[in-house]
Design a protein around this motif. Structure first.
Motif, PDB file in Angstrom:
ATOM      1  N   GLY A 151       0.810  -1.205   0.000  1.00  0.00           N
ATOM      2  CA  GLY A 151       0.000   0.000   0.000  1.00  0.00           C
ATOM      3  C   GLY A 151       0.841   1.251   0.000  1.00  0.00           C
ATOM      4  N   SER A 152       0.177   2.339   0.333  1.00  0.00           N
ATOM      5  CA  SER A 152       0.815   3.653   0.361  1.00  0.00           C
ATOM      6  C   SER A 152       0.181   4.471   1.476  1.00  0.00           C
ATOM      7  N   VAL A 153       0.977   5.342   2.084  1.00  0.00           N
ATOM      8  CA  VAL A 153       0.455   6.274   3.077  1.00  0.00           C
ATOM      9  C   VAL A 153       1.182   7.605   2.895  1.00  0.00           C
ATOM     10  N   SER A 154       0.452   8.684   3.049  1.00  0.00           N
ATOM     11  CA  SER A 154       1.024  10.020   2.900  1.00  0.00           C
ATOM     12  C   SER A 154       0.494  10.963   3.964  1.00  0.00           C
ATOM     13  N   VAL A 155       1.359  11.845   4.396  1.00  0.00           N
ATOM     14  CA  VAL A 155       0.982  13.012   5.183  1.00  0.00           C
ATOM     15  C   VAL A 155       1.224  14.167   4.217  1.00  0.00           C
ATOM     16  N   HIS A 156       0.166  14.774   3.735  1.00  0.00           N
ATOM     17  CA  HIS A 156       0.324  15.780   2.682  1.00  0.00           C
ATOM     18  C   HIS A 156      -0.478  17.039   3.016  1.00  0.00           C
ATOM     19  N   LYS A 157      -0.324  18.023   2.164  1.00  0.00           N
ATOM     20  CA  LYS A 157      -0.921  19.338   2.412  1.00  0.00           C
ATOM     21  C   LYS A 157      -0.469  19.847   3.789  1.00  0.00           C
ATOM     22  N   ILE A 158       0.814  19.649   4.076  1.00  0.00           N
ATOM     23  CA  ILE A 158       1.369  20.098   5.355  1.00  0.00           C
ATOM     24  C   ILE A 158       1.283  21.617   5.428  1.00  0.00           C
ATOM     25  N   ASP A 159       0.615  22.102   6.447  1.00  0.00           N
ATOM     26  CA  ASP A 159       0.458  23.536   6.685  1.00  0.00           C
ATOM     27  C   ASP A 159       1.308  23.890   7.902  1.00  0.00           C
ATOM     28  N   ARG A 160       2.463  24.465   7.651  1.00  0.00           N
ATOM     29  CA  ARG A 160       3.407  24.778   8.731  1.00  0.00           C
ATOM     30  C   ARG A 160       2.846  25.828   9.676  1.00  0.00           C
ATOM     31  N   ASP A 161       2.092  26.780   9.143  1.00  0.00           N
ATOM     32  CA  ASP A 161       1.527  27.836   9.982  1.00  0.00           C
ATOM     33  C   ASP A 161       0.492  27.269  10.964  1.00  0.00           C
ATOM     34  N   GLN A 162      -0.370  26.396  10.490  1.00  0.00           N
ATOM     35  CA  GLN A 162      -1.420  25.821  11.329  1.00  0.00           C
ATOM     36  C   GLN A 162      -0.959  24.577  12.083  1.00  0.00           C
ATOM     37  N   GLY A 163       0.132  23.974  11.621  1.00  0.00           N
ATOM     38  CA  GLY A 163       0.627  22.766  12.276  1.00  0.00           C
ATOM     39  C   GLY A 163      -0.249  21.557  12.023  1.00  0.00           C
ATOM     40  N   ASP A 164      -0.821  21.486  10.820  1.00  0.00           N
ATOM     41  CA  ASP A 164      -1.664  20.344  10.510  1.00  0.00           C
ATOM     42  C   ASP A 164      -1.381  19.815   9.112  1.00  0.00           C
ATOM     43  N   ALA A 165      -1.975  18.680   8.804  1.00  0.00           N
ATOM     44  CA  ALA A 165      -1.791  18.056   7.496  1.00  0.00           C
ATOM     45  C   ALA A 165      -2.888  17.032   7.289  1.00  0.00           C
ATOM     46  N   GLU A 166      -3.044  16.628   6.032  1.00  0.00           N
ATOM     47  CA  GLU A 166      -4.007  15.600   5.655  1.00  0.00           C
ATOM     48  C   GLU A 166      -3.289  14.257   5.514  1.00  0.00           C
ATOM     49  N   LEU A 200       3.808  18.359  14.088  1.00  0.00           N
ATOM     50  CA  LEU A 200       2.428  18.753  13.797  1.00  0.00           C
ATOM     51  C   LEU A 200       1.571  18.542  15.035  1.00  0.00           C
ATOM     52  N   ARG A 201       0.456  19.237  15.092  1.00  0.00           N
ATOM     53  CA  ARG A 201      -0.434  19.107  16.238  1.00  0.00           C
ATOM     54  C   ARG A 201      -1.754  18.436  15.885  1.00  0.00           C
ATOM     55  N   ARG A 202      -2.093  18.433  14.570  1.00  0.00           N
ATOM     56  CA  ARG A 202      -3.378  17.867  14.138  1.00  0.00           C
ATOM     57  C   ARG A 202      -3.233  17.226  12.763  1.00  0.00           C
ATOM     58  N   LEU A 203      -3.881  16.089  12.601  1.00  0.00           N
ATOM     59  CA  LEU A 203      -3.993  15.436  11.300  1.00  0.00           C
ATOM     60  C   LEU A 203      -5.470  15.231  11.001  1.00  0.00           C
ATOM     61  N   TYR A 204      -5.815  15.256   9.750  1.00  0.00           N
ATOM     62  CA  TYR A 204      -7.193  15.023   9.348  1.00  0.00           C
ATOM     63  C   TYR A 204      -7.197  14.169   8.094  1.00  0.00           C
ATOM     64  N   LEU A 205      -8.308  13.532   7.846  1.00  0.00           N
ATOM     65  CA  LEU A 205      -8.465  12.763   6.617  1.00  0.00           C
ATOM     66  C   LEU A 205      -9.921  12.778   6.205  1.00  0.00           C
ATOM     67  N   PHE A 206     -10.111  12.594   4.917  1.00  0.00           N
ATOM     68  CA  PHE A 206     -11.443  12.544   4.330  1.00  0.00           C
ATOM     69  C   PHE A 206     -11.587  11.218   3.596  1.00  0.00           C
ATOM     70  N   HIS A 207     -12.802  10.699   3.535  1.00  0.00           N
ATOM     71  CA  HIS A 207     -13.093   9.560   2.665  1.00  0.00           C
ATOM     72  C   HIS A 207     -14.565   9.640   2.286  1.00  0.00           C
ATOM     73  N   ALA A 208     -14.866   9.092   1.133  1.00  0.00           N
ATOM     74  CA  ALA A 208     -16.264   9.043   0.700  1.00  0.00           C
ATOM     75  C   ALA A 208     -17.059   8.221   1.707  1.00  0.00           C
ATOM     76  N   VAL A 209     -18.252   8.660   2.003  1.00  0.00           N
ATOM     77  CA  VAL A 209     -19.104   7.963   2.963  1.00  0.00           C
ATOM     78  C   VAL A 209     -19.263   6.492   2.570  1.00  0.00           C
ATOM     79  N   GLU A 210     -19.325   6.206   1.276  1.00  0.00           N
ATOM     80  CA  GLU A 210     -19.504   4.829   0.804  1.00  0.00           C
ATOM     81  C   GLU A 210     -18.262   3.954   1.002  1.00  0.00           C
ATOM     82  N   ASN A 211     -17.144   4.557   1.327  1.00  0.00           N
ATOM     83  CA  ASN A 211     -15.897   3.805   1.481  1.00  0.00           C
ATOM     84  C   ASN A 211     -15.760   3.326   2.933  1.00  0.00           C
ATOM     85  N   GLY A 212     -16.506   2.296   3.259  1.00  0.00           N
ATOM     86  CA  GLY A 212     -16.528   1.776   4.621  1.00  0.00           C
ATOM     87  C   GLY A 212     -15.180   1.263   5.098  1.00  0.00           C
ATOM     88  N   GLY A 213     -14.384   0.709   4.194  1.00  0.00           N
ATOM     89  CA  GLY A 213     -13.063   0.220   4.578  1.00  0.00           C
ATOM     90  C   GLY A 213     -12.170   1.347   5.069  1.00  0.00           C
TER      91      GLY A 213
END
Length: 186
Positions: A80-95, A127-140
């Motif tokens: 597989g693959s994993v990424s921490v991206h859209k790193i925002d240094r000012d806010q201290g967060d990433a996706e 970083l202080r916060r991470l977030y992620l999004f997924h389609a509601v239909e993507n139960g996995g």
């Protein structure tokens, strides 16, 4: 916050290794990118040199806006693959983003990879916060997020157009450094 190194740092956790993508991953990447589930939710590289460009982009951290890894199992095969991206240094967060190859699903690789990448993001990058999004239909993907400690924070209506051309509702999940016992309590 610390700037990421110029390329992937090898990270090891029980049963999983996060490492740079390499030439030995090309066939597995080709197979993964034509998988129906991966293609449905993740933009796959296309064109004759697409895999090479994908590898180069994931292994190049010099812009300090992302940290990406190939996820490998115990035999060093790509799973597989994993990424921490859209790193925002000012806010201290990433996706956080991830996918699992069809031959490796339901074996815990994604949860271990997301947890390992999250610990790197909090510990090494500050970083202080991470977030992620997924389609509601993507139960996995939802199951991975919850098992990795991310809390469901809400549903975004028709928020992202996926490869099928449809704007799907998405779940938003968040994880704070303190949720993993890292960082400040504020």
């Amino acid at each position: 916050m610390t700037t990421p190194p110029p390329g992937p740092v090898r990270l090891e956790a029980p049963g999983v290794v996060l490492r740079a993508f390499g030439p030995g991953d090309v066939d597995d990447l080709r197979a993964a990118f034509v998988d129906e589930e991966i293609a449905r939710w993740n933009p796959a590289p296309t064109g004759p040199d697409a895999i090479g460009r994908f590898i180069a982009s994931r292994n190049d951290w010099t812009d300090a806006d992302q940290a990406s890894w190939a996820v490998a199992g115990p035999e060093d095969r790509l799973v597989g693959s994993v990424s921490v991206h859209k790193i925002d240094r000012d806010q201290g967060d990433a996706e956080v983003g991830y996918w699992t190859a069809p031959w490796a699903r339901r074996q815990g690789y994604a949860v271990r990879a997301v947890t390992t990448a999250s610990r790197f993001a909090f510990g090494e990058l500050g970083l202080r916060r991470l977030y992620l999004f997924h389609a509601v239909e993507n139960g996995g993907s939802c199951a991975v997020a919850l098992a990795a400690g991310f809390r469901h924070e809400g549903t975004l209506r028709e928020s992202y157009r996926y490869a099928d051309g449809v704007h799907h509702d998405e779940h938003l999940h968040g994880l704070l450094a303190r949720d993993l016992g890292m960082g400040s309590d504020r």
